[in-house]
Design a protein around this motif. Structure first.
Motif, PDB file in Angstrom:
ATOM      1  N   LEU A  90      15.730  62.475  42.796  1.00  0.00           N
ATOM      2  CA  LEU A  90      17.041  62.272  43.405  1.00  0.00           C
ATOM      3  C   LEU A  90      18.139  62.244  42.350  1.00  0.00           C
ATOM      4  N   LEU A  91      17.903  61.541  41.244  1.00  0.00           N
ATOM      5  CA  LEU A  91      18.885  61.515  40.167  1.00  0.00           C
ATOM      6  C   LEU A  91      19.101  62.898  39.571  1.00  0.00           C
ATOM      7  N   ALA A  92      18.008  63.664  39.412  1.00  0.00           N
ATOM      8  CA  ALA A  92      18.143  65.019  38.868  1.00  0.00           C
ATOM      9  C   ALA A  92      18.944  65.913  39.805  1.00  0.00           C
ATOM     10  N   ALA A  93      18.712  65.793  41.120  1.00  0.00           N
ATOM     11  CA  ALA A  93      19.480  66.592  42.074  1.00  0.00           C
ATOM     12  C   ALA A  93      20.962  66.203  42.069  1.00  0.00           C
ATOM     13  N   GLN A  94      21.248  64.908  42.003  1.00  0.00           N
ATOM     14  CA  GLN A  94      22.636  64.473  41.947  1.00  0.00           C
ATOM     15  C   GLN A  94      23.313  64.946  40.665  1.00  0.00           C
ATOM     16  N   ARG A  95      22.598  64.909  39.549  1.00  0.00           N
ATOM     17  CA  ARG A  95      23.179  65.399  38.295  1.00  0.00           C
ATOM     18  C   ARG A  95      23.438  66.894  38.363  1.00  0.00           C
ATOM     19  N   ALA A  96      22.514  67.643  38.985  1.00  0.00           N
ATOM     20  CA  ALA A  96      22.714  69.092  39.101  1.00  0.00           C
ATOM     21  C   ALA A  96      23.944  69.405  39.953  1.00  0.00           C
ATOM     22  N   ARG A  97      24.133  68.676  41.068  1.00  0.00           N
ATOM     23  CA  ARG A  97      25.321  68.895  41.888  1.00  0.00           C
ATOM     24  C   ARG A  97      26.605  68.531  41.138  1.00  0.00           C
ATOM     25  N   GLU A 155      31.172  68.636  26.588  1.00  0.00           N
ATOM     26  CA  GLU A 155      31.541  67.556  27.494  1.00  0.00           C
ATOM     27  C   GLU A 155      30.394  67.190  28.429  1.00  0.00           C
ATOM     28  N   ARG A 156      29.646  68.192  28.874  1.00  0.00           N
ATOM     29  CA  ARG A 156      28.499  67.909  29.734  1.00  0.00           C
ATOM     30  C   ARG A 156      27.430  67.122  28.980  1.00  0.00           C
ATOM     31  N   SER A 157      27.153  67.485  27.737  1.00  0.00           N
ATOM     32  CA  SER A 157      26.159  66.748  26.942  1.00  0.00           C
ATOM     33  C   SER A 157      26.583  65.309  26.722  1.00  0.00           C
ATOM     34  N   ALA A 158      27.872  65.095  26.427  1.00  0.00           N
ATOM     35  CA  ALA A 158      28.361  63.728  26.239  1.00  0.00           C
ATOM     36  C   ALA A 158      28.251  62.922  27.532  1.00  0.00           C
ATOM     37  N   ARG A 159      28.589  63.549  28.662  1.00  0.00           N
ATOM     38  CA  ARG A 159      28.474  62.844  29.948  1.00  0.00           C
ATOM     39  C   ARG A 159      27.026  62.517  30.267  1.00  0.00           C
ATOM     40  N   HIS A 160      26.101  63.418  29.993  1.00  0.00           N
ATOM     41  CA  HIS A 160      24.684  63.137  30.228  1.00  0.00           C
ATOM     42  C   HIS A 160      24.191  61.990  29.358  1.00  0.00           C
ATOM     43  N   ARG A 161      24.648  61.940  28.128  1.00  0.00           N
ATOM     44  CA  ARG A 161      24.226  60.852  27.242  1.00  0.00           C
ATOM     45  C   ARG A 161      24.720  59.514  27.756  1.00  0.00           C
ATOM     46  N   ILE A 162      25.949  59.472  28.250  1.00  0.00           N
ATOM     47  CA  ILE A 162      26.478  58.222  28.797  1.00  0.00           C
ATOM     48  C   ILE A 162      25.736  57.838  30.070  1.00  0.00           C
ATOM     49  N   GLU A 163      25.418  58.823  30.921  1.00  0.00           N
ATOM     50  CA  GLU A 163      24.673  58.536  32.150  1.00  0.00           C
ATOM     51  C   GLU A 163      23.279  58.015  31.842  1.00  0.00           C
ATOM     52  N   ASP A 164      22.649  58.545  30.811  1.00  0.00           N
ATOM     53  CA  ASP A 164      21.315  58.057  30.435  1.00  0.00           C
ATOM     54  C   ASP A 164      21.369  56.623  29.933  1.00  0.00           C
ATOM     55  N   VAL A 165      22.451  56.287  29.237  1.00  0.00           N
ATOM     56  CA  VAL A 165      22.587  54.912  28.745  1.00  0.00           C
ATOM     57  C   VAL A 165      22.833  53.944  29.898  1.00  0.00           C
ATOM     58  N   LEU A 166      23.639  54.364  30.864  1.00  0.00           N
ATOM     59  CA  LEU A 166      23.987  53.499  31.992  1.00  0.00           C
ATOM     60  C   LEU A 166      23.005  53.583  33.148  1.00  0.00           C
ATOM     61  N   ALA A 167      21.960  54.396  33.023  1.00  0.00           N
ATOM     62  CA  ALA A 167      21.002  54.560  34.119  1.00  0.00           C
ATOM     63  C   ALA A 167      20.254  53.257  34.357  1.00  0.00           C
ATOM     64  N   PRO A 168      19.958  52.914  35.623  1.00  0.00           N
ATOM     65  CA  PRO A 168      19.240  51.644  35.888  1.00  0.00           C
ATOM     66  C   PRO A 168      17.786  51.669  35.482  1.00  0.00           C
ATOM     67  N   ASP A 169      17.205  52.866  35.235  1.00  0.00           N
ATOM     68  CA  ASP A 169      15.800  52.925  34.868  1.00  0.00           C
ATOM     69  C   ASP A 169      15.610  53.052  33.365  1.00  0.00           C
ATOM     70  N   ARG A 170      16.581  52.599  32.579  1.00  0.00           N
ATOM     71  CA  ARG A 170      16.443  52.644  31.133  1.00  0.00           C
ATOM     72  C   ARG A 170      15.415  51.595  30.694  1.00  0.00           C
ATOM     73  N   PRO A 171      14.865  51.676  29.467  1.00  0.00           N
ATOM     74  CA  PRO A 171      13.868  50.695  29.020  1.00  0.00           C
ATOM     75  C   PRO A 171      14.414  49.275  29.081  1.00  0.00           C
TER      76      PRO A 171
END
Length: 335
Positions: A110-117, A131-147
């Motif tokens: 679901l997260l992958a589909a939302q990111r693709a959209r 800009e897309r790479s920077a946004r993905h890095r921020i989303e990975d940091v703020l993701a609820p399933d982080r370690p």
């Protein structure tokens, strides 16, 4: 003065209905016009409704109409029945670890589909690759399933304390969940690759059914091994009983080897030949007992015991020759 007779028709005959709109000019110019009644019923046009799909001269029967209405539903049901049955069976038979792994994989998809959209929408308004790479890095940091632990020395200390304080049951559940999660991720990736290669839904359903049967066999094997492992963690008295049972079964196999002439055949070769035969028979014995996971003392039933004694004849005969007990077998009153 004579009074005229009353009119045969009311003065409002031929006028439009009260709510049909304003009165036209014809009322003042020509007066009311009364339509003449039809002299023949055949001259009156009659509209006969014809069902959709039928010709102008024939009407479709109720059975044909019902069949045409339910045909798409039956086709969809026949295509999806196997998939729905497989999914329902999987939901009813899956364990807690399998359910957690499946939900985690669905959440990641679901997260992958939302990111693709989001990437597609922002790419249309001019978002660059940086800009897309920077946004993905921020989303990975703020993701609820982080370690849950930090990536520094403090996080390592917290993780070590958690691993030390967990019970064996917690450790087994954690490893089971991690194993199921890795399996579900691998299967989800396989589904995407096969779908891109042209796999049909029927083929995917058949493959999922085979994987489900393999998981059930693996679960039964794991449960059987857990029972054996629990039986091994017993008191020394039980170990003594198991050793006595092993010795008795090995002695019976040695007697069988002597009665078949195998001991007399390898006795002239000496202890080394006996050890070689015992090693070869032991390898075969371990293979038949699930690589040693099933102990000799755990075999029950007349049929399995007979097979075990027969397969262990080379091991017992080799041990008898290597330890010098072949003359003792010859002195038994059985022969």
């Amino acid at each position: 003065m004579t009074i005229p007779p009353p009119p045969t028709e009311p003065p409002t005959a031929g006028m439009p209905a009260p709510n049909s709109g304003p009165v036209a000019e014809w009322w003042r110019k020509s007066g009311p016009r009364i339509p003449a009644p039809a002299t023949n019923e055949a001259d009156t046009p009659i509209h006969t409704p014809v069902p959709i799909g039928a010709g102008p001269g024939q009407a479709a029967s109720m059975e044909d109409a019902a069949q045409a209405f339910w045909a798409p539903f039956g086709q969809i049901l026949s295509e999806q029945a196997t998939t729905i049955t497989s999914q329902v069976g999987q939901l009813l038979t899956e364990s807690e670890a399998q359910r957690a792994a499946r939900q985690q994989v669905e959440y990641e998809d679901l997260l992958a589909a939302q990111r693709a959209r989001m990437d597609s929408a922002l790419g249309k308004v001019g978002e660059t690759a940086e800009e897309r790479s920077a946004r993905h890095r921020i989303e990975d940091v703020l993701a609820p399933d982080r370690p849950a632990h930090r990536d520094d020395l403090v996080g390592f200390a917290d993780l070590l304390a958690e691993r030390i304080s967990e019970t064996p049951q917690d450790r087994a559940q954690r490893r089971e969940a991690e194993r199921e999660l890795a399996k579900q991720r691998a299967r989800a990736q396989e589904d995407r690759e096969r779908a891109a290669a042209g796999e049909t839904p029927a083929q995917r359903a058949l493959r999922h059914r085979q994987q489900q049967l393999a998981d059930q066999r693996e679960a039964r094997t794991r449960a059987r091994r857990e029972r054996r492992r629990a039986a091994r963690a017993a008191s020394p008295s039980d170990r003594t009983v198991r050793f006595r049972r092993w010795a008795v079964l090995t002695a019976i196999s040695a007697v069988g080897g002597y009665s078949t002439g195998l001991v007399s055949l390898i006795a002239p070769g000496g202890p080394y030949v006996g050890l070689l035969l015992a090693a070869a028979g032991w390898a075969l014995d371990l293979h038949t007992r699930d690589r040693g996971r099933l102990r000799v003392s755990e075999v029950r039933g007349p049929g399995p015991l007979l097979i075990l004694i027969t397969l262990r004849i080379p091991v017992a005969s080799g041990l008898a020759v290597a330890t010098g007990l072949s003359p003792l077998l010859a002195a038994l009153p059985l022969f």
